[in-house]
Design an enzyme around this catalytic site. Structure first.
Site, PDB file in Angstrom:
ATOM      1  N   ILE A   9       0.861  -1.185   0.000  1.00 36.78           N
ATOM      2  CA  ILE A   9       0.000   0.000   0.000  1.00 36.78           C
ATOM      3  C   ILE A   9       0.895   1.232   0.000  1.00 36.78           C
ATOM      4  CG2 ILE A   9      -1.828   1.282   1.176  1.00 36.78           C
ATOM      5  CD1 ILE A   9      -2.506  -1.328   2.686  1.00 36.78           C
ATOM      6  N   THR A  10       0.772   2.076  -1.022  1.00 39.20           N
ATOM      7  CA  THR A  10       1.512   3.338  -1.002  1.00 39.20           C
ATOM      8  C   THR A  10       0.680   4.392  -0.274  1.00 39.20           C
ATOM      9  OG1 THR A  10       0.666   4.175  -3.127  1.00 39.20           O
ATOM     10  CG2 THR A  10       2.616   2.752  -3.188  1.00 39.20           C
ATOM     11  N   TYR A 167      -5.152  18.346 -10.249  1.00 40.85           N
ATOM     12  CA  TYR A 167      -5.521  17.152  -9.478  1.00 40.85           C
ATOM     13  C   TYR A 167      -6.432  16.246 -10.302  1.00 40.85           C
ATOM     14  CZ  TYR A 167      -7.844  14.305  -5.929  1.00 40.85           C
ATOM     15  OH  TYR A 167      -8.359  13.249  -5.220  1.00 40.85           O
TER      16      TYR A 167
END
Length: 276
Positions: A9-10, A167
């Site tokens: 999991i980053t 974003y």
């Protein structure tokens, strides 16, 4: 996912990544947690172990620096015999603390595109041999409903910069590259899916963008955990989910020329070699 599946999991030191790590630890997963701070990772690993689960292994890298992404991937290839799931979760939001004006990464790329998309793209390709040798494996990209079409004449948004657009572009790029990668990989080897886990969860990114939340963190964790673990999703690939329901992404994600152009641009920007 079996109880002993190895899951990376980053962005696992707060918010959705931390919540997912705690949920998967309780499931018995063999976790590898990524963050920028070794001290924070050590505290989280100790907390998970104190709760009765196996202590996660940890890796550090600043995703604004592609050399650090390569180093992290090399460390993982050297230390891990298998990788069943990659959850590409790390990212920065549209506003503070990373600013609303245009900033660049260590490599000179627009910061949100670099951290939210290019780092995950590179890490995925660097770890793809390990994932394929662990088949059946899964890649889960934590994206967003907030999506903006990519302007291939100005991917780095050097004109009329807007943090929200940056974003949203980075999140659509995640989804698009997931679709392209899924089309190139046999579904019985590696599946690739993206999701909007929940709307305005009370996470650090959301708090830096707005003063209110809509959904709970638990809802986002549950939706992401489903893509990681649900046996009914074995073989399901190349999809975008809003929570637990499949949903159509921005129209550009279904434009084959745009998918190809993004793939080629991403290889060039990261210096990665195509595995296909």
């Amino acid at each position: 996912m079996t109880r002993s599946s190895t899951v990376l999991i980053t962005g696992a030191t707060d918010g959705l990544g931390l919540g997912l790590a705690q949920a998967l630890a309780a499931d018995g997963a063999d976790l590898i947690l990524h963050g920028r701070s070794q001290d924070r990772l050590d505290r989280i690993a100790a907390r998970i172990e104190a709760d009765g689960a196996a202590r996660p292994r940890t890796v550090t890298a600043d995703l604004a620096d592609l050399d650090q992404v390569r180093r992290m991937a090399a460390e993982l290839r050297a230390s891990e015999s298998r990788l069943d799931v990659l959850v590409s979760n790390a990212g920065i939001g549209a506003g503070e603390p990373d600013g609303r004006t245009r900033r660049t990464s260590t490599d000179g790329h627009e910061l949100r595109f670099a951290v939210n998309y290019l780092a995950g793209f590179l890490l995925t390709l660097e770890l793809l041999p390990l994932l394929r040798s662990s088949a059946p494996a899964r890649i889960v990209n934590v994206a967003s409903l907030g999506q903006a079409p990519l302007d291939f004449g100005d991917l780095m948004l050097e004109r009329d910069y807007d943090g929200t657009r940056a974003y949203r572009q980075s999140k659509l790029a995640q989804i698009m590259s997931g679709f392209e990668l899924a089309a190139r990989l046999p579904a019985d080897e590696v599946t690739v899916n993206s999701l909007h886990p929940a709307t305005y969860m009370p996470t650090k990114i959301v708090r830096d963008m707005t003063d209110h939340s809509v959904d709970t963190l638990e809802q986002g964790v549950a939706a992401t955990r489903r893509l990681v673990t649900d046996p009914e999703l074995a073989g399901t690939t190349g999809r975008f989910f809003n929570g637990t329901g499949e949903m159509r992404a921005n129209d550009q994600a279904y434009d084959s020329r745009a998918l190809h152009d993004l793939w080629e641009a991403s290889l060039e920007l990261t210096g990665a070699k195509s595995p296909f």
